[in-house]
Design an enzyme around this catalytic site. Sequence first.
Site, PDB file in Angstrom:
ATOM      1  N   ARG A  39      70.842 -13.318  33.643  1.00 37.80           N
ATOM      2  CA  ARG A  39      70.957 -14.635  32.991  1.00 37.80           C
ATOM      3  C   ARG A  39      72.141 -14.707  32.037  1.00 37.80           C
ATOM      4  NH1 ARG A  39      64.776 -16.584  31.687  1.00 37.80           N
ATOM      5  NH2 ARG A  39      64.032 -16.570  33.823  1.00 37.80           N
ATOM      6  N   ASP A 141      59.794 -27.884  21.814  1.00 31.61           N
ATOM      7  CA  ASP A 141      60.135 -26.619  22.464  1.00 31.61           C
ATOM      8  C   ASP A 141      61.255 -25.985  21.642  1.00 31.61           C
ATOM      9  OD1 ASP A 141      59.518 -25.522  25.559  1.00 31.61           O
ATOM     10  OD2 ASP A 141      61.367 -24.732  24.681  1.00 31.61           O
TER      11      ASP A 141
HETATM   12  C1  LIG Z   1      56.483 -21.484  30.800  1.00 33.54           C
HETATM   13  S1  LIG Z   1      56.952 -22.787  29.729  1.00 33.54           S
HETATM   14  C2  LIG Z   1      55.403 -23.658  29.565  1.00 33.54           C
HETATM   15  C3  LIG Z   1      55.561 -25.148  29.719  1.00 33.54           C
HETATM   16  C4  LIG Z   1      54.277 -25.968  29.697  1.00 33.54           C
HETATM   17  N1  LIG Z   1      53.565 -25.804  28.452  1.00 33.54           N
HETATM   18  C5  LIG Z   1      53.387 -25.628  30.843  1.00 33.54           C
HETATM   19  O1  LIG Z   1      52.310 -25.030  30.642  1.00 33.54           O
HETATM   20  O2  LIG Z   1      53.759 -25.942  31.988  1.00 33.54           O
HETATM   21  C6  LIG Z   1      57.088 -21.945  28.145  1.00 33.54           C
HETATM   22  C7  LIG Z   1      57.945 -22.676  27.148  1.00 33.54           C
HETATM   23  O3  LIG Z   1      57.756 -22.095  25.860  1.00 33.54           O
HETATM   24  C8  LIG Z   1      58.965 -22.211  25.155  1.00 33.54           C
HETATM   25  N2  LIG Z   1      58.970 -21.273  24.012  1.00 33.54           N
HETATM   26  C9  LIG Z   1      59.078 -19.917  24.026  1.00 33.54           C
HETATM   27  N3  LIG Z   1      59.063 -19.437  22.778  1.00 33.54           N
HETATM   28  C10 LIG Z   1      58.939 -20.494  21.943  1.00 33.54           C
HETATM   29  C11 LIG Z   1      58.870 -20.632  20.524  1.00 33.54           C
HETATM   30  N4  LIG Z   1      58.920 -19.587  19.702  1.00 33.54           N
HETATM   31  N5  LIG Z   1      58.747 -21.887  20.022  1.00 33.54           N
HETATM   32  C12 LIG Z   1      58.687 -22.965  20.832  1.00 33.54           C
HETATM   33  N6  LIG Z   1      58.756 -22.890  22.186  1.00 33.54           N
HETATM   34  C13 LIG Z   1      58.872 -21.667  22.736  1.00 33.54           C
HETATM   35  C14 LIG Z   1      60.026 -21.920  26.201  1.00 33.54           C
HETATM   36  O4  LIG Z   1      61.293 -22.414  25.847  1.00 33.54           O
HETATM   37  C15 LIG Z   1      59.435 -22.602  27.447  1.00 33.54           C
HETATM   38  O5  LIG Z   1      59.971 -23.878  27.642  1.00 33.54           O
END
Ligand SMILES: C[S@@+](CC[C@H](N)C(=O)[O-])C[C@H]1O[C@@H](n2cnc3c(N)ncnc32)[C@H](O)[C@@H]1O
Length: 272
Positions: A39, A141
């Site tokens: 990445r 996010d």
């Molecule tokens: C796999 S996605 C989940 C999306 C959605 N909630 C779902 O269940 O389909 C995880 C998300 O968490 C976000 N994320 C990771 N660490 C984070 C943090 N410390 N604060 C806010 N968002 C975070 C990532 O950027 C990503 O977009």
Amino acid sequence: MSSTSIALSDREFAQFRQLLYNITGISLSDAKKPLVAGRLGKRLYAYELDSYSEYLRHISQSPAELQTCVDLLTTNETYFFREPKHFDFLRERLSQPGLIPSGRPLRIWSGACSSGEEPYSIALLLADVLGDRPWEILASDISQRVLERARTGVYRLEDSQDIPRQMRISHCFRGVDGNAGNMLICPTIRRRIRFEQINLNNALPETGQFDVIFLRNVMIYFNSETKRHVVKRLLSRLRPGGYFLISHSESLNGIDDTLNIVKPSIYRKPDA
Ligand SMILES: C[S@@+](CC[C@H](N)C(=O)[O-])C[C@H]1O[C@@H](n2cnc3c(N)ncnc32)[C@H](O)[C@@H]1O
């Protein structure tokens, strides 16, 4: 030089891992080394750098590139109406007394909203069930890249197949001309969602209280200590009697003992 020819050393990988953990709380296992190399390799290529150490130096001096690095290292997989049981539950609760407040809008927070499919799914359901009654959604996010995408409300038609047909007809437009093959969430729905960058690993900004909080498919990336902190922060924003929804693949065992379990992955904060 091609990015694929540049090796990521164990030491450099450890530095990226620590950096990501410090900022986001995400814990990367050793197995994620090729993912990090893959990445970030394209950024070395873009800046014509000869090593990942040079890129580490670069991000230490550029907040914008640091954000890009975080964006690239987060996993953003999501889709509309993911884990449909949560939406069935919400629909059922909305049709009963207790969840809809009087005298103020219903407030829902999607705490790791990725590219927006989760908050738009919630919004489409609320529009369907509540009609003109007031509601609002905070969608947040850590990744700027996914938030920019979410704000557009534009998705590929093939990715919208999980949206129930009637909701698609009522609240989505089919793209034409330059937008052929896409669909657009209608502005009346988009206007009710506020997209904001919030890092759940830091103290939260002022948000007010929510009736329902979705925190799905993000705790899987955190260790137990980070999970405890994140859940505690979010629960401070959930009103007594409100619901807290996590993914079916996640658990609050050993993380929180203040909530009552309603169904697997669905919790309720006790009344005050
Ligand atoms: C796999 S996605 C989940 C999306 C959605 N909630 C779902 O269940 O389909 C995880 C998300 O968490 C976000 N994320 C990771 N660490 C984070 C943090 N410390 N604060 C806010 N968002 C975070 C990532 O950027 C990503 O977009």
